[in-house]
Design a protein around this motif. Structure first.
Motif, PDB file in Angstrom:
ATOM      1  N   GLY A  63       0.877  -1.169   0.000  1.00 57.84           N
ATOM      2  CA  GLY A  63       0.000   0.000   0.000  1.00 57.84           C
ATOM      3  C   GLY A  63       0.906   1.207   0.000  1.00 57.84           C
ATOM      4  N   TYR A  64       0.611   2.159  -0.846  1.00 57.20           N
ATOM      5  CA  TYR A  64       1.554   3.258  -1.040  1.00 57.20           C
ATOM      6  C   TYR A  64       0.835   4.595  -0.893  1.00 57.20           C
ATOM      7  CZ  TYR A  64       4.843   6.269  -3.664  1.00 57.20           C
ATOM      8  OH  TYR A  64       5.688   7.267  -4.070  1.00 57.20           O
ATOM      9  N   LEU A  65       1.371   5.424  -0.044  1.00 52.25           N
ATOM     10  CA  LEU A  65       0.864   6.784   0.056  1.00 52.25           C
ATOM     11  C   LEU A  65       1.963   7.721  -0.419  1.00 52.25           C
ATOM     12  CD1 LEU A  65      -1.128   8.983   0.999  1.00 52.25           C
ATOM     13  CD2 LEU A  65      -0.106   8.811   3.259  1.00 52.25           C
ATOM     14  N   PRO A  66       1.847   8.225  -1.649  1.00 55.88           N
ATOM     15  CA  PRO A  66       2.863   9.152  -2.150  1.00 55.88           C
ATOM     16  C   PRO A  66       2.806  10.463  -1.376  1.00 55.88           C
ATOM     17  CG  PRO A  66       1.443   8.339  -3.923  1.00 55.88           C
ATOM     18  CD  PRO A  66       0.809   7.955  -2.638  1.00 55.88           C
ATOM     19  N   GLU A  67       3.758  11.305  -1.666  1.00 53.59           N
ATOM     20  CA  GLU A  67       3.865  12.573  -0.945  1.00 53.59           C
ATOM     21  C   GLU A  67       2.576  13.386  -1.063  1.00 53.59           C
ATOM     22  OE1 GLU A  67       7.673  14.145  -1.803  1.00 53.59           O
ATOM     23  OE2 GLU A  67       7.191  16.058  -0.889  1.00 53.59           O
ATOM     24  N   ASN A  68       2.037  13.473  -2.290  1.00 53.18           N
ATOM     25  CA  ASN A  68       0.712  14.070  -2.456  1.00 53.18           C
ATOM     26  C   ASN A  68      -0.285  12.925  -2.526  1.00 53.18           C
ATOM     27  OD1 ASN A  68       1.672  16.766  -2.863  1.00 53.18           O
ATOM     28  ND2 ASN A  68       2.362  16.068  -4.891  1.00 53.18           N
ATOM     29  N   PRO A  69      -1.250  12.892  -1.619  1.00 53.33           N
ATOM     30  CA  PRO A  69      -2.189  11.772  -1.666  1.00 53.33           C
ATOM     31  C   PRO A  69      -2.849  11.716  -3.049  1.00 53.33           C
ATOM     32  CG  PRO A  69      -2.900  13.450  -0.098  1.00 53.33           C
ATOM     33  CD  PRO A  69      -1.523  13.817  -0.535  1.00 53.33           C
ATOM     34  N   PRO A  70      -2.852  10.555  -3.697  1.00 55.12           N
ATOM     35  CA  PRO A  70      -3.361  10.441  -5.066  1.00 55.12           C
ATOM     36  C   PRO A  70      -4.885  10.405  -5.093  1.00 55.12           C
ATOM     37  CG  PRO A  70      -2.628   8.310  -4.304  1.00 55.12           C
ATOM     38  CD  PRO A  70      -2.411   9.257  -3.171  1.00 55.12           C
ATOM     39  N   LEU A  71      -5.507  11.561  -4.985  1.00 55.25           N
ATOM     40  CA  LEU A  71      -6.963  11.609  -4.866  1.00 55.25           C
ATOM     41  C   LEU A  71      -7.586  12.174  -6.130  1.00 55.25           C
ATOM     42  CD1 LEU A  71      -7.188  13.121  -1.272  1.00 55.25           C
ATOM     43  CD2 LEU A  71      -6.944  10.723  -1.945  1.00 55.25           C
ATOM     44  N   TYR A  72      -8.711  11.595  -6.510  1.00 55.51           N
ATOM     45  CA  TYR A  72      -9.501  12.174  -7.602  1.00 55.51           C
ATOM     46  C   TYR A  72     -10.492  13.144  -6.980  1.00 55.51           C
ATOM     47  CZ  TYR A  72      -7.703   8.419 -10.543  1.00 55.51           C
ATOM     48  OH  TYR A  72      -6.893   7.583 -11.237  1.00 55.51           O
ATOM     49  N   PRO A  73     -10.293  14.441  -7.167  1.00 57.78           N
ATOM     50  CA  PRO A  73     -11.098  15.408  -6.420  1.00 57.78           C
ATOM     51  C   PRO A  73     -12.592  15.286  -6.708  1.00 57.78           C
ATOM     52  CG  PRO A  73      -9.773  16.492  -8.119  1.00 57.78           C
ATOM     53  CD  PRO A  73      -9.301  15.079  -8.029  1.00 57.78           C
ATOM     54  N   GLU A  74     -12.949  14.736  -7.899  1.00 61.28           N
ATOM     55  CA  GLU A  74     -14.366  14.731  -8.246  1.00 61.28           C
ATOM     56  C   GLU A  74     -15.105  13.520  -7.668  1.00 61.28           C
ATOM     57  OE1 GLU A  74     -11.908  14.138 -10.290  1.00 61.28           O
ATOM     58  OE2 GLU A  74     -12.370  12.406 -11.542  1.00 61.28           O
ATOM     59  N   MET A  75     -14.376  12.669  -6.919  1.00 66.00           N
ATOM     60  CA  MET A  75     -15.035  11.483  -6.385  1.00 66.00           C
ATOM     61  C   MET A  75     -15.373  11.676  -4.911  1.00 66.00           C
ATOM     62  SD  MET A  75     -12.706   8.472  -8.023  1.00 66.00           S
ATOM     63  CE  MET A  75     -13.912   7.201  -8.321  1.00 66.00           C
ATOM     64  N   THR A  76     -16.343  10.893  -4.464  1.00 65.12           N
ATOM     65  CA  THR A  76     -16.631  10.892  -3.035  1.00 65.12           C
ATOM     66  C   THR A  76     -15.672   9.911  -2.376  1.00 65.12           C
ATOM     67  OG1 THR A  76     -18.212   9.097  -3.226  1.00 65.12           O
ATOM     68  CG2 THR A  76     -19.082  11.325  -3.430  1.00 65.12           C
ATOM     69  N   VAL A  77     -15.510  10.047  -1.064  1.00 64.52           N
ATOM     70  CA  VAL A  77     -14.593   9.186  -0.334  1.00 64.52           C
ATOM     71  C   VAL A  77     -14.961   7.727  -0.588  1.00 64.52           C
ATOM     72  CG1 VAL A  77     -13.839   8.497   1.953  1.00 64.52           C
ATOM     73  CG2 VAL A  77     -14.169  10.916   1.424  1.00 64.52           C
TER      74      VAL A  77
ATOM     75  N   LEU B 143     -12.697  18.179   1.047  1.00 70.04           N
ATOM     76  CA  LEU B 143     -12.167  17.767   2.347  1.00 70.04           C
ATOM     77  C   LEU B 143     -10.996  18.659   2.768  1.00 70.04           C
ATOM     78  CD1 LEU B 143     -12.103  13.864   2.175  1.00 70.04           C
ATOM     79  CD2 LEU B 143     -13.885  15.379   3.041  1.00 70.04           C
ATOM     80  N   SER B 144     -10.774  18.698   4.068  1.00 65.17           N
ATOM     81  CA  SER B 144      -9.626  19.449   4.584  1.00 65.17           C
ATOM     82  C   SER B 144      -8.359  18.645   4.345  1.00 65.17           C
ATOM     83  CB  SER B 144      -9.803  19.680   6.081  1.00 65.17           C
ATOM     84  OG  SER B 144      -9.667  18.441   6.754  1.00 65.17           O
ATOM     85  N   LYS B 145      -7.234  19.309   4.504  1.00 66.83           N
ATOM     86  CA  LYS B 145      -5.947  18.662   4.252  1.00 66.83           C
ATOM     87  C   LYS B 145      -5.780  17.390   5.096  1.00 66.83           C
ATOM     88  CE  LYS B 145      -1.966  19.519   2.106  1.00 66.83           C
ATOM     89  NZ  LYS B 145      -0.993  18.681   2.185  1.00 66.83           N
ATOM     90  N   GLY B 146      -6.159  17.495   6.372  1.00 67.11           N
ATOM     91  CA  GLY B 146      -6.002  16.355   7.267  1.00 67.11           C
ATOM     92  C   GLY B 146      -6.836  15.173   6.821  1.00 67.11           C
ATOM     93  N   TYR B 147      -8.072  15.473   6.443  1.00 65.16           N
ATOM     94  CA  TYR B 147      -8.939  14.391   5.985  1.00 65.16           C
ATOM     95  C   TYR B 147      -8.405  13.779   4.696  1.00 65.16           C
ATOM     96  CZ  TYR B 147     -12.760  14.453   9.319  1.00 65.16           C
ATOM     97  OH  TYR B 147     -13.502  14.290  10.436  1.00 65.16           O
ATOM     98  N   LYS B 148      -7.857  14.653   3.830  1.00 63.37           N
ATOM     99  CA  LYS B 148      -7.304  14.135   2.574  1.00 63.37           C
ATOM    100  C   LYS B 148      -6.188  13.155   2.872  1.00 63.37           C
ATOM    101  CE  LYS B 148      -8.425  17.820  -0.642  1.00 63.37           C
ATOM    102  NZ  LYS B 148      -8.003  19.087  -1.208  1.00 63.37           N
ATOM    103  N   GLN B 149      -5.361  13.523   3.878  1.00 58.61           N
ATOM    104  CA  GLN B 149      -4.260  12.641   4.222  1.00 58.61           C
ATOM    105  C   GLN B 149      -4.796  11.317   4.763  1.00 58.61           C
ATOM    106  OE1 GLN B 149      -1.473  14.014   3.367  1.00 58.61           O
ATOM    107  NE2 GLN B 149      -0.117  12.316   3.879  1.00 58.61           N
ATOM    108  N   ARG B 150      -5.874  11.404   5.525  1.00 57.51           N
ATOM    109  CA  ARG B 150      -6.461  10.169   6.055  1.00 57.51           C
ATOM    110  C   ARG B 150      -7.002   9.299   4.922  1.00 57.51           C
ATOM    111  NH1 ARG B 150      -9.979  11.075  11.409  1.00 57.51           N
ATOM    112  NH2 ARG B 150      -8.802  12.793  12.343  1.00 57.51           N
ATOM    113  N   VAL B 151      -7.638   9.956   3.922  1.00 59.81           N
ATOM    114  CA  VAL B 151      -8.141   9.181   2.790  1.00 59.81           C
ATOM    115  C   VAL B 151      -6.962   8.539   2.068  1.00 59.81           C
ATOM    116  CG1 VAL B 151      -9.396   9.255   0.618  1.00 59.81           C
ATOM    117  CG2 VAL B 151     -10.154  10.659   2.526  1.00 59.81           C
ATOM    118  N   GLY B 152      -5.853   9.301   1.996  1.00 61.46           N
ATOM    119  CA  GLY B 152      -4.661   8.746   1.370  1.00 61.46           C
ATOM    120  C   GLY B 152      -4.195   7.496   2.100  1.00 61.46           C
ATOM    121  N   LEU B 153      -4.208   7.572   3.431  1.00 62.85           N
ATOM    122  CA  LEU B 153      -3.834   6.388   4.222  1.00 62.85           C
ATOM    123  C   LEU B 153      -4.837   5.260   3.985  1.00 62.85           C
ATOM    124  CD1 LEU B 153      -2.639   7.654   7.713  1.00 62.85           C
ATOM    125  CD2 LEU B 153      -1.413   6.187   6.116  1.00 62.85           C
TER     126      LEU B 153
END
Lengths: 258, 245, 511
Positions: free
Chosen positions: B77-91, B133-143
């Motif tokens: 499982g890999y969390l890159p430096e910038n969490p690889p999130l698709y902004p248009e999707m829901t969690v 989402l806030s930065k912290g939540y984004k990081q959690r989604v990344g995790l």
């Protein structure tokens, strides 16, 4: 296959949630409707003009919807697609590279081929819907008039193949860069080149001329619009699509040996 | 669990990572410590199969990253430096998508997703768009995306960078909760993070490993800060000496 | 230094690319391409030389091997694609979805094309080198056989070619097959197919023109009566044209595929008549053009083949397209008989100073068809003295009213008739002027003349193909419907999409 559909589905939904998709859809159908209505109006004007002059009765007997309404409509829509398809495909890889989701894709147990096919299917699905929406023009003509259905069907098939070929090319352009604008412009230039590549064909010796003509998308599309389906053209479109995807896959894969 | 042997990455004639070797044991947290631009991200990218190594080998869970990349990627499982999130999707839809990508069987998709959501405390925001989402939540989604498929190895690249202190504490808590069941490699340039989270420390400078040891051993006689500074300085001096010869 | 090296290498590649592209496009090594190619090569050599010492290392590196594999794989894949396309272009199949198969050649044409064993070249002389209609037409031939080659010629740019083949009008297509060639002034599927049949027919036919009794000369290009134009047109159609002084030769040569006897000024003598008789009875093919007051001595011969010469002149005073003699002695023909010669001929022809020629009583073994008829307003004036000496012509009881037959084609099964063996063919017109220098190129006389010769020469293969076009179609709606369609296509559909997009955005903005 499962991966392909997962990626295709995400891509497809992502396009449909982006504002640019609706701008493109609206623009395409607005222009399409405008072309269609004006071509029909001009056609009916010509018919009434010709039939009001006795001696032109002969000419009026030649007027038909396929040549005078549908063919120019398809040609115009093709030109519009040259501009609009890159607007849709520019995001596909460039955006992923920019936001970093590219890393997610490439570190998942998914082949690069699967990624490319998935993304292609997603974008092609959207473009196919866009082209399918223009069938209302054909339906209107068929409901109120009597165009040759076979010729019309060949034209729609040609437009669809053209659009899907454009998607493959646009996808490749997008895979080259992480800047959407560059992706769009590169795609646009490539598509325009496919459109005009046959221009010098007439002044060239026979073989290079024939090759350029074969390479031009207009040659095959134009023939289909007139009602001819040539297996040669089908092979051409299939090759352009497969070739575009292959180059895209190469370009994605190239990270691995740079 | 992770065995790295003389791993090297060159970009043209620039060497980003030079012949590094280290190991990480199962169930331990390995801290990858180094200044910015030391080659931490490159190493992690090689471990996750994103970049091919120029030479050397790395084995994850017994599989070679270059030749058995698919097997490795299935287990990481890999969390890159910038969490690889698709902004248009829901969690929720995002995590389902990642789970599918990572090869979670269809029947277990929903369960895997819900487990990740719960574990990372995302239940309240599960229906929200990632963009909102806030930065912290984004990081959690990344995790969450990194562990949605229950990987044996987690690779986290600067998991706390850019977060506010409260978020940092939360994320660290989450990571600590993960240790024990899986092997974790995390890179950072924040020293306290290492002392709080890691069992083992690898210090890397300009592409070379300058120190590799258990945290207890390193901090027995000096503080981590001292160890770090000493290693870096020694390495820099050695390089200068090399250059003059 | 290394960075500069790879920069130079890349620049070199770009230069090489542009140089090669310009060379391929222009086909000549201009300074632009040459300089690009040279400088590009030099830069790449510099780059390679600069990185030479790394080469060994590079070759052993994993990424290089991987990259080389990829390149090889890519080249193979591209080669495969090219191969598939090349094969597909050679073995293509066309599906014509038009209702009348507009773009597909008629079976007759395809049959001829399938029999080709060498290249058939269509040279189209087009204004500016282009004409979509002609090109599309030729394309349908081209796609039907790999032997068909099409060349588009712009007469402005290639005057020498145009002059060599004596092309005088845009749109002309020259059809060449081996040594044989012919030109088609108005290319249609039909005319091109017929030209195709002509040039692929191996044997050259010879046409003899009887001379010696004051007939118009085939070398006389000066006077209106001459037949030089007819000779030239026949030669353009790959016929050999020879004069035949019957009184000297005594017989018609065996090599004669068609014998033409046109307007003898003096009556033929018995030997001459016998020679013609013998020729016909041996299965000959003759075209006999006898204006009023000539050739009465041939009447018995013609009668054997069911052709009756009228002792009259056809007068048509209504149709005066060409303000000729007020008498109206230039009847125009618009109706033709059902015969291979006139099949597909719908245009008008002009018959100056003609007598009637009508089919006689029918006999078994004879098929006689009137192939040209004058209009209803014409009549056959029998009072020739009054006509020629007083220039008066009036329709009297004794005169036959129009339409009257002025041309007849006869096919004689000689065995059935007891005249000889085989089949004789005869075409008789009541005028000789319709094919002379003055009139041959007027209206469609040339077509009729050449068709007649063609049929006499036994070219039944020549075909008539109905021109096909896309079916005319209409779309009709009432005013209200038109308004509704305007709203639907131009406004409502885009509107719905816009609202849909907005709805999606609105819903998502709260997630």
């Amino acid at each position: 296959m499962r991966n392909v559909f997962a990626i295709a589905g995400r891509e497809f939904r992502s396009i449909f949630t982006s504002p640019i998709a609706y701008v493109v859809l609206t623009g395409f159908l607005l222009l399409g409707g405008w072309f269609f209505f004006n071509l029909v109006a001009r056609f009916n004007l010509l018919v009434s003009l010709y039939s009001s002059f006795q001696q032109m009765g002969d000419a009026s007997a030649q007027l038909n919807l396929n040549e005078m309404v549908l063919a120019p409509l398809f040609q115009n829509l093709a030109v519009v697609l040259v501009i609009l398809v890159p607007m849709i495909t520019m995001r596909s890889f460039a955006e992923e590279k920019r936001t970093g989701t590219y890393e997610l894709l490439l570190t998942s147990p998914v082949g690069t081929g699967q990624i490319v096919v998935g993304k292609f299917l997603g974008a092609a699905g959207f473009i196919a819907i866009m082209v399918a929406l223009t069938s209302i023009y054909g339906l209107i003509l068929a409901a109120y008039g009597n165009p040759e259905i076979g010729v019309m069907a060949a034209g729609y098939l040609g437009l669809l193949l053209l659009a899907i070929t454009f998607v493959a090319v646009g996808l490749f352009a997008s895979s080259l860069t992480e800047n959407q604008i560059i992706a769009a412009v590169t795609g646009l230039v490539m598509l325009l080149l496919l459109f005009v590549i046959a221009w010098p064909a007439d002044s060239l010796p026979e073989t290079p001329g024939a090759i350029l003509r074969y390479l031009a998308v207009t040659e095959h599309f134009g023939q289909m619009v007139t009602g001819i389906i040539d297996t040669k053209s089908l092979i051409y479109f299939a090759s352009m699509i497969v070739g575009g995807m292959f180059l895209t896959q190469r370009s994605v894969e190239s990270v691995r040996w740079r | 669990m992770i065995e790295v042997h003389e791993l090297t990455k060159r970009y043209g004639d620039r060497v980003a990572v030079e012949s590094i070797s280290f190991t990480a044991e199962k169930g331990r947290v390995l801290g990858f410590l180094g200044p910015n631009g030391a080659g931490k991200t490159t190493t992690m990218r090689m471990l996750t199969g994103f970049l091919p190594p120029s030479s050397g080998t790395a084995r994850v869970a017994g599989y070679d990253v270059a030749t058995q990349s698919d097997e490795v990627r299935r287990r990481i499982g890999y969390l890159p430096e910038n969490p690889p999130l698709y902004p248009e999707m829901t969690v929720r839809s995002y995590l389902t998508f990642v789970a599918r990508l990572k090869g979670v069987p269809r029947a277990h998709l929903a369960a895997a997703r819900d487990r990740a959501i719960e574990r990372m405390g995302l239940t309240d925001v599960a229906g929200r768009l990632l963009a909102h989402l806030s930065k912290g939540y984004k990081q959690r989604v990344g995790l969450a995306q990194a562990l949605v498929h229950e990987p044996e190895v987690l690779v986290l690249d600067e998991p706390t960078i850019g977060l506010d202190p409260r978020q940092i504490i939360e994320i660290r808590g989450l990571i600590r909760g993960l240790a024990g069941e899986r092997t974790v490699i995390l890179s950072t340039h924040i020293l306290p993070e290492v002392s709080q989270l890691c069992d083992k420390v690898v210090i890397i400078n300009e592409g070379r490993i300058v120190c590799e040891d258990l945290r207890e051993n390193l901090t027995r006689n000096a503080s981590l800060e001292e160890v770090f500074l000493r290693s870096i300085t020694r390495d820099t001096a050695a390089r200068e000496a090399e250059a003059t010869v | 230094m290394r960075r500069t090296g790879s920069f130079l290498g890349l620049v070199g590649l770009i230069l090489l690319f542009f140089g090669a592209a310009s060379y391929l496009l222009t086909g000549v090594l201009e300074p632009y391409s040459a300089i690009h190619l040279i400088v590009g090569t030099v830069l790449i050599v510099v780059y390679l030389a600069g990185s030479f010492r790394d080469l060994g290392e590079l070759l052993s590196a994993r990424s290089t091997r991987y990259g080389a594999n990829m390149v090889l794989y890519s080249v193979l894949f591209v080669a495969l694609l090219v191969g598939v396309n090349w094969w597909g272009a050679q073995h293509n199949e066309r599906f014509d979805l038009t209702e009348e198969s507009v773009y597909t050649l008629a079976p007759q044409a395809r049959q001829v094309l399938e029999g080709l064993d060498q290249d058939l070249v269509f040279q189209a002389f087009l204004e500016g080198g282009h004409d979509p209609t002609v090109e599309r037409l030729l394309d349908s031939f081209k796609t039907s056989s790999p032997h068909v080659k099409v060349e588009l010629v712009d007469p402005e740019l290639q005057p020498e070619v145009t002059q060599r083949y004596e092309i005088t009008a845009y749109g002309t297509v020259r059809v060449a097959y081996g040594e044989q060639a012919t030109t088609v002034a108005q290319p249609t599927e039909e005319s091109l197919t017929n030209a195709l049949i002509k040039v692929t027919r191996a044997k050259e036919q010879t046409i003899y023109f009887v001379q010696g009794e004051g007939e118009p000369s085939i070398d006389d290009a000066q006077s209106a009566d001459g037949y030089a134009q007819a000779k030239k047109d026949l030669e353009n159609e790959q016929y050999r044209v020879e004069p035949l002084v019957l009184i000297q030769e005594g017989k018609v040569p065996d090599a004669a595929d068609v014998l033409v006897l046109a307007a003898p000024a003096r009556p033929l003598n018995a030997h001459e008549i016998e020679a013609i008789d013998v020729y016909l009875a041996a299965g000959g093919h003759a075209m006999i053009l006898l204006p009023p007051r000539t050739g009465t001595e041939l009447a018995p011969t013609l009668a054997k083949y069911g052709v009756v010469l009228g002792n009259d002149v056809v007068v048509d005073q209504v149709v005066r397209i060409f303000e000729g003699p007020a008498l109206g002695l230039n009847p125009i023909v618009e109706t033709y008989g059902a015969h291979p010669i006139t099949e597909g001929l719908r245009e008008r022809t002009i018959f100056p100073l003609t007598r009637t020629v009508t089919p006689g009583e029918s006999k078994p073994g004879l098929t006689v068809t009137s192939i040209a008829k004058t209009s209803v307003s014409s009549w056959a004036e029998t009072n020739l003295d009054a006509l020629f000496e007083q220039s008066v012509a009036t329709l009297e009881e004794t005169d036959q009213g129009g339409p009257v037959s002025i041309g007849v084609a006869s096919t004689a099964e000689l065995e059935e008739l007891g005249l000889g063996k085989g089949q004789a063919r005869l075409v008789v017109y009541g005028t000789a002027a319709f094919a002379n220098n003055q009139y041959l190129n007027t209206l469609f006389n040339r077509d009729l003349f050449l068709n007649s010769v063609g049929w006499l020469g036994g070219q039944e293969e020549l075909v008539s193909i109905r021109p096909r076009t896309l079916r005319a179609s209409r779309v009709q709606f009432s005013r209200d419907e038109a308004t509704a369609i305007f709203y639907l296509s131009v406004l409502i559909v885009p509107e719905i999409l816009l609202v849909l997009g907005l709805a999606v955005w609105w819903r998502r903005s709260r997630l």
